[in-house]
Design a protein around this motif. Sequence first.
Motif, PDB file in Angstrom:
ATOM      1  N   TYR A 254       0.827  -1.210   0.000  1.00 13.13           N
ATOM      2  CA  TYR A 254       0.000   0.000   0.000  1.00 13.13           C
ATOM      3  C   TYR A 254       0.861   1.261   0.000  1.00 13.13           C
ATOM      4  N   LEU A 255       1.940   1.256   0.748  1.00 15.53           N
ATOM      5  CA  LEU A 255       2.799   2.439   0.829  1.00 15.53           C
ATOM      6  C   LEU A 255       3.503   2.715  -0.493  1.00 15.53           C
ATOM      7  N   VAL A 256       3.985   1.660  -1.162  1.00 12.64           N
ATOM      8  CA  VAL A 256       4.621   1.833  -2.467  1.00 12.64           C
ATOM      9  C   VAL A 256       3.616   2.376  -3.480  1.00 12.64           C
ATOM     10  N   ALA A 257       2.389   1.846  -3.453  1.00 15.68           N
ATOM     11  CA  ALA A 257       1.352   2.335  -4.359  1.00 15.68           C
ATOM     12  C   ALA A 257       1.015   3.791  -4.064  1.00 15.68           C
ATOM     13  N   THR A 258       0.934   4.152  -2.788  1.00 14.67           N
ATOM     14  CA  THR A 258       0.656   5.540  -2.406  1.00 14.67           C
ATOM     15  C   THR A 258       1.747   6.470  -2.905  1.00 14.67           C
ATOM     16  N   ASN A 259       2.994   6.054  -2.727  1.00 13.78           N
ATOM     17  CA  ASN A 259       4.125   6.851  -3.193  1.00 13.78           C
ATOM     18  C   ASN A 259       4.076   7.036  -4.706  1.00 13.78           C
ATOM     19  N   ALA A 260       3.842   5.955  -5.442  1.00 17.38           N
ATOM     20  CA  ALA A 260       3.832   6.023  -6.905  1.00 17.38           C
ATOM     21  C   ALA A 260       2.698   6.912  -7.414  1.00 17.38           C
ATOM     22  N   VAL A 261       1.500   6.738  -6.849  1.00 15.84           N
ATOM     23  CA  VAL A 261       0.351   7.537  -7.296  1.00 15.84           C
ATOM     24  C   VAL A 261       0.573   9.019  -6.997  1.00 15.84           C
ATOM     25  N   THR A 262       1.113   9.321  -5.827  1.00 16.34           N
ATOM     26  CA  THR A 262       1.353  10.717  -5.458  1.00 16.34           C
ATOM     27  C   THR A 262       2.371  11.363  -6.380  1.00 16.34           C
ATOM     28  N   VAL A 263       3.467  10.643  -6.662  1.00 16.97           N
ATOM     29  CA  VAL A 263       4.505  11.191  -7.545  1.00 16.97           C
ATOM     30  C   VAL A 263       3.953  11.409  -8.951  1.00 16.97           C
ATOM     31  N   ILE A 264       3.293  10.401  -9.496  1.00 17.47           N
ATOM     32  CA  ILE A 264       2.792  10.503 -10.866  1.00 17.47           C
ATOM     33  C   ILE A 264       1.741  11.608 -10.986  1.00 17.47           C
ATOM     34  N   ALA A 265       0.909  11.769  -9.940  1.00 20.81           N
ATOM     35  CA  ALA A 265      -0.157  12.767  -9.997  1.00 20.81           C
ATOM     36  C   ALA A 265       0.347  14.193  -9.774  1.00 20.81           C
ATOM     37  N   LEU A 266       1.363  14.368  -8.922  1.00 16.97           N
ATOM     38  CA  LEU A 266       1.719  15.719  -8.491  1.00 16.97           C
ATOM     39  C   LEU A 266       3.118  16.180  -8.884  1.00 16.97           C
ATOM     40  N   GLN A 267       4.002  15.259  -9.312  1.00 14.63           N
ATOM     41  CA  GLN A 267       5.378  15.662  -9.607  1.00 14.63           C
ATOM     42  C   GLN A 267       5.445  16.772 -10.653  1.00 14.63           C
ATOM     43  N   TYR A 268       4.755  16.602 -11.763  1.00 13.18           N
ATOM     44  CA  TYR A 268       4.806  17.608 -12.819  1.00 13.18           C
ATOM     45  C   TYR A 268       4.144  18.903 -12.371  1.00 13.18           C
ATOM     46  N   VAL A 269       3.017  18.799 -11.671  1.00 10.80           N
ATOM     47  CA  VAL A 269       2.280  19.986 -11.228  1.00 10.80           C
ATOM     48  C   VAL A 269       3.128  20.839 -10.287  1.00 10.80           C
ATOM     49  N   ILE A 270       3.828  20.185  -9.352  1.00  9.33           N
ATOM     50  CA  ILE A 270       4.647  20.918  -8.384  1.00  9.33           C
ATOM     51  C   ILE A 270       6.021  21.241  -8.958  1.00  9.33           C
ATOM     52  N   GLY A 271       6.654  20.257  -9.594  1.00  9.76           N
ATOM     53  CA  GLY A 271       8.022  20.431 -10.071  1.00  9.76           C
ATOM     54  C   GLY A 271       8.191  21.575 -11.046  1.00  9.76           C
ATOM     55  N   ARG A 272       7.234  21.798 -11.908  1.00  4.58           N
ATOM     56  CA  ARG A 272       7.354  22.873 -12.895  1.00  4.58           C
ATOM     57  C   ARG A 272       7.257  24.256 -12.264  1.00  4.58           C
TER      58      ARG A 272
END
Length: 403
Positions: A254-272
């Motif tokens: 569950y933790l790995v899935a949470t990490n992956a979903v959070t990164v994929i959903a928010l990395q581009y939005v925040i990183g840019r």
Amino acid sequence: MLDAMKRYAPQVRLLLATTFTLTLARAITLPYLVVYLSENFALDVSGIGLIIGGALIVASLLSLYGGYLIDTLRSFTVIIVSTLTFTVAFIGAVISRELGLFFICLVLINLALAVVTIAAKAGFCALLPLEQRGEVFAIKYTLNNVAYAVGPFIGVALVMFDYHWPFLLSALLGLAMCLCYRRWGERSARTQLDDSPQAGFLSVGVQMIRDRRLIYFTLGGALSAVVFGQFTAYLSQYLVVTSNASEAARYISYLVATNAVTVIALQYVIGRRISTRRLIPWLMAGMTLFLVGLLGFSMAQSLLAWCLAMVVFTLGEIIVIPAEYMFIDSIAPEHLRGVYYGAQNLSNLGAALGPVICGFALAHLVPMATFYLLIGAVLLAALFYYLGARTSPRQVEQAVTER
């Protein structure tokens, strides 16, 4: 994100595709690597950890020279040789019957991936204006996480047919990118902008050691990597000690899935949105999120609490990684970008040490001490980041303005 990628030049998209494909190829073998080493070489858990961790450490050290080659040679040549090495190393891993040869193949796989990643970072800086680099770094990191989310499932599916298939598919992907880059890669691309003689590797090393900003940020990056580099390893260790193996496996999934979903959903939005002119506030925000996430882990009593703490922890990861890239970009001389990014890659040493430090804490201290040690690493990392930004601030501002 896909719309943003369409705006970039073909060479930028090719570099993104190359790093994504090689990362995917590496991720395909991850779930079976431990089993493969156990079944084929009769290694115990400590021996497997030594082989995998040792290969990563050796490759990280050698990648510093790989960065020097990127500054010295055409990036086209370096990428072609690296992708070909990546392919041959996976084939060698399949056919090797000696543990020493398998270890060398693992080192070459990690080294080739590291060198291509360094070449891509240097290429982004050469091909893109300053204001677009944060966005492309965010895209690259998002694609890497997509690869690590998808790759293990492909590997598990292939193992059902034959345990050699994950390695062979990874080799084919490496060969495909080698041929693609040979066909469409920019042959004249070179990080060095003039024809002046390139300093020797030792001279470059002395110059880097004198750059206290680089030293501070490398130390900060290594300490940060202790915390997020292999968080699944030390969280698994902690959960096994405080509960049982089956419960730990369920929580970790569950933790790995949470990490992956959070990164994929928010990395581009925040990183840019991370700007070069406000890197230290961003980095301090990331460190704060790490602290809150670790405190959340230490107090979590339910699966929901663990997952919420993981969301906060992952937000720190989303901020810190592209911010580190951008700071190195701001201080690296134009003709030494590759070797500076190679120095940043030494943070993998911290990732390799994380499970070792936490394993020691779990064996000799109370389990909760694991998170206190990690919090200490975060505080030290924040201090080194602050010192790196505070050292010669005029030079950093001048470098940013010139770019």
